[in-house]
Write an enzyme that holds these catalytic residues in place. Structure first.
Site, mmCIF file in Angstrom:
data_model
loop_
_atom_site.group_PDB
_atom_site.id
_atom_site.type_symbol
_atom_site.label_atom_id
_atom_site.label_comp_id
_atom_site.label_asym_id
_atom_site.label_seq_id
_atom_site.Cartn_x
_atom_site.Cartn_y
_atom_site.Cartn_z
ATOM 1 C CE1 TYR A 69 -4.353 -1.089 -0.296
ATOM 2 C CE2 TYR A 69 -3.377 -2.985 0.787
ATOM 3 C CZ TYR A 69 -4.409 -2.416 0.061
ATOM 4 O OH TYR A 69 -5.483 -3.183 -0.319
ATOM 5 C CG HIS A 121 -14.383 0.373 -2.186
ATOM 6 N ND1 HIS A 121 -14.347 -0.089 -3.484
ATOM 7 C CD2 HIS A 121 -15.526 -0.135 -1.631
ATOM 8 C CE1 HIS A 121 -15.423 -0.841 -3.713
ATOM 9 N NE2 HIS A 121 -16.148 -0.881 -2.612
ATOM 10 C CB CYS A 161 -2.199 3.235 17.088
ATOM 11 S SG CYS A 161 -3.345 4.440 17.750
ATOM 12 C CB CYS A 164 -4.324 1.946 21.502
ATOM 13 S SG CYS A 164 -4.506 1.486 19.778
HETATM 14 C C1 BJW Z 1 -11.509 2.740 -18.219
HETATM 15 C C2 BJW Z 1 -10.303 3.235 -18.594
HETATM 16 C C3 BJW Z 1 -10.251 4.515 -18.951
HETATM 17 C C4 BJW Z 1 -9.964 1.110 -18.031
HETATM 18 N N1 BJW Z 1 -11.394 5.237 -18.902
HETATM 19 N N2 BJW Z 1 -12.645 3.349 -18.152
HETATM 20 C C5 BJW Z 1 -22.641 -10.141 -4.088
HETATM 21 C C6 BJW Z 1 -22.297 -11.079 -5.047
HETATM 22 C C7 BJW Z 1 -21.008 -11.625 -5.073
HETATM 23 C C8 BJW Z 1 -20.047 -11.246 -4.144
HETATM 24 C C9 BJW Z 1 -20.391 -10.321 -3.203
HETATM 25 C C10 BJW Z 1 -21.675 -9.774 -3.175
HETATM 26 N N3 BJW Z 1 -21.718 -8.892 -2.148
HETATM 27 C C11 BJW Z 1 -20.502 -8.852 -1.560
HETATM 28 C C12 BJW Z 1 -19.677 -9.709 -2.174
HETATM 29 C C13 BJW Z 1 -18.255 -9.960 -1.833
HETATM 30 C C14 BJW Z 1 -17.317 -8.879 -2.347
HETATM 31 C C15 BJW Z 1 -17.492 -8.790 -3.859
HETATM 32 O O1 BJW Z 1 -18.175 -7.933 -4.373
HETATM 33 N N4 BJW Z 1 -16.818 -9.646 -4.579
HETATM 34 C C16 BJW Z 1 -16.920 -9.657 -6.052
HETATM 35 C C17 BJW Z 1 -15.567 -9.312 -6.632
HETATM 36 C C18 BJW Z 1 -17.397 -10.993 -6.498
HETATM 37 N N5 BJW Z 1 -17.550 -7.608 -1.683
HETATM 38 C C19 BJW Z 1 -16.992 -7.319 -0.525
HETATM 39 O O2 BJW Z 1 -16.262 -8.117 0.060
HETATM 40 C C20 BJW Z 1 -17.305 -5.965 0.081
HETATM 41 N N6 BJW Z 1 -17.705 -6.103 1.427
HETATM 42 C C21 BJW Z 1 -18.826 -6.720 1.794
HETATM 43 O O3 BJW Z 1 -19.606 -7.169 0.984
HETATM 44 O O4 BJW Z 1 -18.992 -6.792 3.154
HETATM 45 C C22 BJW Z 1 -20.109 -7.474 3.662
HETATM 46 C C23 BJW Z 1 -20.130 -7.161 5.137
HETATM 47 C C24 BJW Z 1 -21.250 -6.519 5.674
HETATM 48 C C25 BJW Z 1 -21.272 -6.235 7.042
HETATM 49 C C26 BJW Z 1 -20.192 -6.580 7.846
HETATM 50 C C27 BJW Z 1 -19.078 -7.189 7.300
HETATM 51 C C28 BJW Z 1 -19.048 -7.485 5.945
HETATM 52 C C29 BJW Z 1 -16.064 -5.093 0.122
HETATM 53 C C30 BJW Z 1 -15.504 -4.803 -1.223
HETATM 54 C C31 BJW Z 1 -14.194 -4.036 -1.081
HETATM 55 C C32 BJW Z 1 -13.492 -3.854 -2.419
HETATM 56 N N7 BJW Z 1 -12.152 -3.473 -2.187
HETATM 57 C C33 BJW Z 1 -11.333 -3.168 -3.348
HETATM 58 C C34 BJW Z 1 -9.916 -2.891 -2.837
HETATM 59 C C35 BJW Z 1 -9.864 -1.543 -2.111
HETATM 60 C C36 BJW Z 1 -8.530 -1.313 -1.506
HETATM 61 C C37 BJW Z 1 -7.430 -1.248 -2.519
HETATM 62 O O5 BJW Z 1 -7.431 -0.337 -3.371
HETATM 63 O O6 BJW Z 1 -6.541 -2.094 -2.449
HETATM 64 O O7 BJW Z 1 -11.867 -2.031 -4.035
HETATM 65 S S1 BJW Z 1 -11.329 -4.438 -4.589
HETATM 66 C C38 BJW Z 1 -11.248 -3.325 -5.959
HETATM 67 O O8 BJW Z 1 -12.465 -3.468 -6.748
HETATM 68 C C39 BJW Z 1 -11.283 -1.919 -5.344
HETATM 69 C C40 BJW Z 1 -12.212 -1.210 -6.297
HETATM 70 O O9 BJW Z 1 -12.754 -0.048 -5.697
HETATM 71 C C41 BJW Z 1 -13.226 -2.268 -6.622
HETATM 72 C C42 BJW Z 1 -13.997 -2.020 -7.892
HETATM 73 O O10 BJW Z 1 -13.154 -2.065 -8.997
HETATM 74 P P1 BJW Z 1 -13.332 -1.031 -10.191
HETATM 75 O O11 BJW Z 1 -13.117 0.336 -9.706
HETATM 76 O O12 BJW Z 1 -14.599 -1.303 -10.883
HETATM 77 O O13 BJW Z 1 -12.056 -1.401 -11.092
HETATM 78 P P2 BJW Z 1 -11.906 -2.583 -12.173
HETATM 79 O O14 BJW Z 1 -10.460 -2.768 -12.409
HETATM 80 O O15 BJW Z 1 -12.706 -3.758 -11.805
HETATM 81 O O16 BJW Z 1 -12.576 -1.978 -13.495
HETATM 82 C C43 BJW Z 1 -11.976 -0.877 -14.168
HETATM 83 C C44 BJW Z 1 -12.870 -0.517 -15.340
HETATM 84 O O17 BJW Z 1 -12.342 0.651 -15.934
HETATM 85 C C45 BJW Z 1 -12.906 -1.602 -16.435
HETATM 86 O O18 BJW Z 1 -14.259 -1.830 -16.816
HETATM 87 C C46 BJW Z 1 -12.125 -0.974 -17.598
HETATM 88 O O19 BJW Z 1 -12.629 -1.341 -18.881
HETATM 89 C C47 BJW Z 1 -12.341 0.484 -17.344
HETATM 90 N N8 BJW Z 1 -11.286 1.355 -17.859
HETATM 91 N N9 BJW Z 1 -9.345 2.197 -18.472
HETATM 92 C C48 BJW Z 1 -12.562 4.640 -18.517
HETATM 93 N N10 BJW Z 1 -9.115 5.125 -19.311
#
Ligand code: BJW
Length: 263
Positions: A69, A121, A161, A164
């Site tokens: 990170y 996020h 921290c 703590c």
């Molecule tokens: C362009 C371009 C250009 C390229 N111009 N476009 C329902 C179904 C299935 C699974 C789940 C569900 N509900 C929950 C889940 C589990 C999970 C999940 O969704 N998994 C799926 C992957 C299957 N979700 C979670 O675990 C979440 N938490 C949760 O559900 O908790 C439940 C809970 C409740 C109460 C108590 C406790 C728990 C949390 C999700 C956290 C996601 N974290 C990340 C990492 C963040 C930290 C880090 O940066 O390291 O977030 S993962 C990563 O994906 C990051 C992003 O924000 C996120 C989304 O990705 P994004 O932004 O869409 O990027 P890409 O790469 O996927 O897409 C890029 C796009 O840009 C592409 O389409 C390209 O074509 C395009 N592009 N160049 C315009 N120039």
């Protein structure tokens, strides 16, 4: 890409009173910040999410995760907002009720002039301690002198921290973690009440964030998608603009607002 922004997208944006701009990693790609799921360049093509982006991973190997990170934070610090970020700030300046909801953990919307983006996020720049009553924490900056220079595979021990003595962790939302409640509520409310939702640069596969454009569509808003490739959100979008954020958004803003101001 068709270089002419379809007029119906410009008209929808011009006529909207309440707009949500929902962004993902593609928004920052042209600033040099890698996406997650793009085939060759995405982070998940080169790194294992389970070893880096879960609480279990941090618990198992905090130095590996903190180092990764810190490397990403240093890359973002060297990056600059692209014309797409500036166009998003311009939309907010023209539309009185415009909310920016981002999944991104960078600060490029803020640096482009967007007011109060909602970070679903978390942020690379808001670390907190791992204790149950998680305090915000400060962390050493490269310019502090004694902080190790982050490199791609460099392990760096996280600081402790000051309150703590628990380990400090990145202030981002990992898989399996709940999203910040206030941010998610604000995003859902904005999506449910908007006339137009513009989704930019997201694959739309990570939940619950991916519900945001779907909620807008179900509530009667017109969804406009900007992405160079098809995504699952094609089905909810009224207009799909195939192109990049830095190309399409400035053209969309010009077409929506500047033509009317000139006439
Ligand atoms: C362009 C371009 C250009 C390229 N111009 N476009 C329902 C179904 C299935 C699974 C789940 C569900 N509900 C929950 C889940 C589990 C999970 C999940 O969704 N998994 C799926 C992957 C299957 N979700 C979670 O675990 C979440 N938490 C949760 O559900 O908790 C439940 C809970 C409740 C109460 C108590 C406790 C728990 C949390 C999700 C956290 C996601 N974290 C990340 C990492 C963040 C930290 C880090 O940066 O390291 O977030 S993962 C990563 O994906 C990051 C992003 O924000 C996120 C989304 O990705 P994004 O932004 O869409 O990027 P890409 O790469 O996927 O897409 C890029 C796009 O840009 C592409 O389409 C390209 O074509 C395009 N592009 N160049 C315009 N120039």
């Amino acid at each position: 890409m068709d270089r002419v922004v379809p007029q119906d997208a410009a008209r929808l944006l011009r006529d909207a009173r309440r707009v949500v701009v929902f962004t993902g990693a593609g928004m920052s790609a042209e600033s040099g910040v890698p996406t997650f799921r793009d085939d060759l360049t995405g982070l998940w093509a080169r790194f294992d999410a389970q070893q880096l982006a879960t609480a279990e991973a941090f618990h198992a190997d905090p130095d590996l995760v903190w180092g990764w990170y810190e490397w990403r934070r240093s890359r973002v610090r060297r990056a600059a907002p692209n014309p797409g970020h500036l166009a998003v700030a311009a939309i907010q300046a023209r539309v009185p009720q415009a909310t920016v909801v981002t999944q991104n953990v960078d600060d490029l919307h803020e640096r482009a002039g967007t007011r109060a983006p909602i970070h679903l996020h978390g942020s690379l720049f808001a670390p907190r301690c791992v204790a149950a009553a998680a305090h915000p924490a400060s962390f050493p900056d490269a310019e502090d002198g004694d902080a190790p220079e982050p490199g791609e595979g460099r392990r760096i021990p996280p600081p402790r921290c000051v309150s703590c003595r628990a380990l400090v962790r990145p202030g981002v939302v990992w898989f399996g973690e709940a999203l910040p409640e206030a941010a998610l509520t604000a995003a859902v409310d904005a999506a449910a009440g908007c006339d137009v939702l513009l989704t930019v640069g997201t694959s739309g596969v990570v939940y619950p964030a991916a519900e945001v454009p779907r909620i807008a569509a179900r509530s009667g808003a017109a969804v406009i998608q900007v992405n160079p490739v098809p995504t699952p959100l094609d089905r909810v979008a009224a207009v799909n603009l195939r192109g990049t954020a830095a190309e399409v958004l400035p053209a969309l803003v010009a077409s929506a607002f500047e033509a009317t101001e000139a006439s």
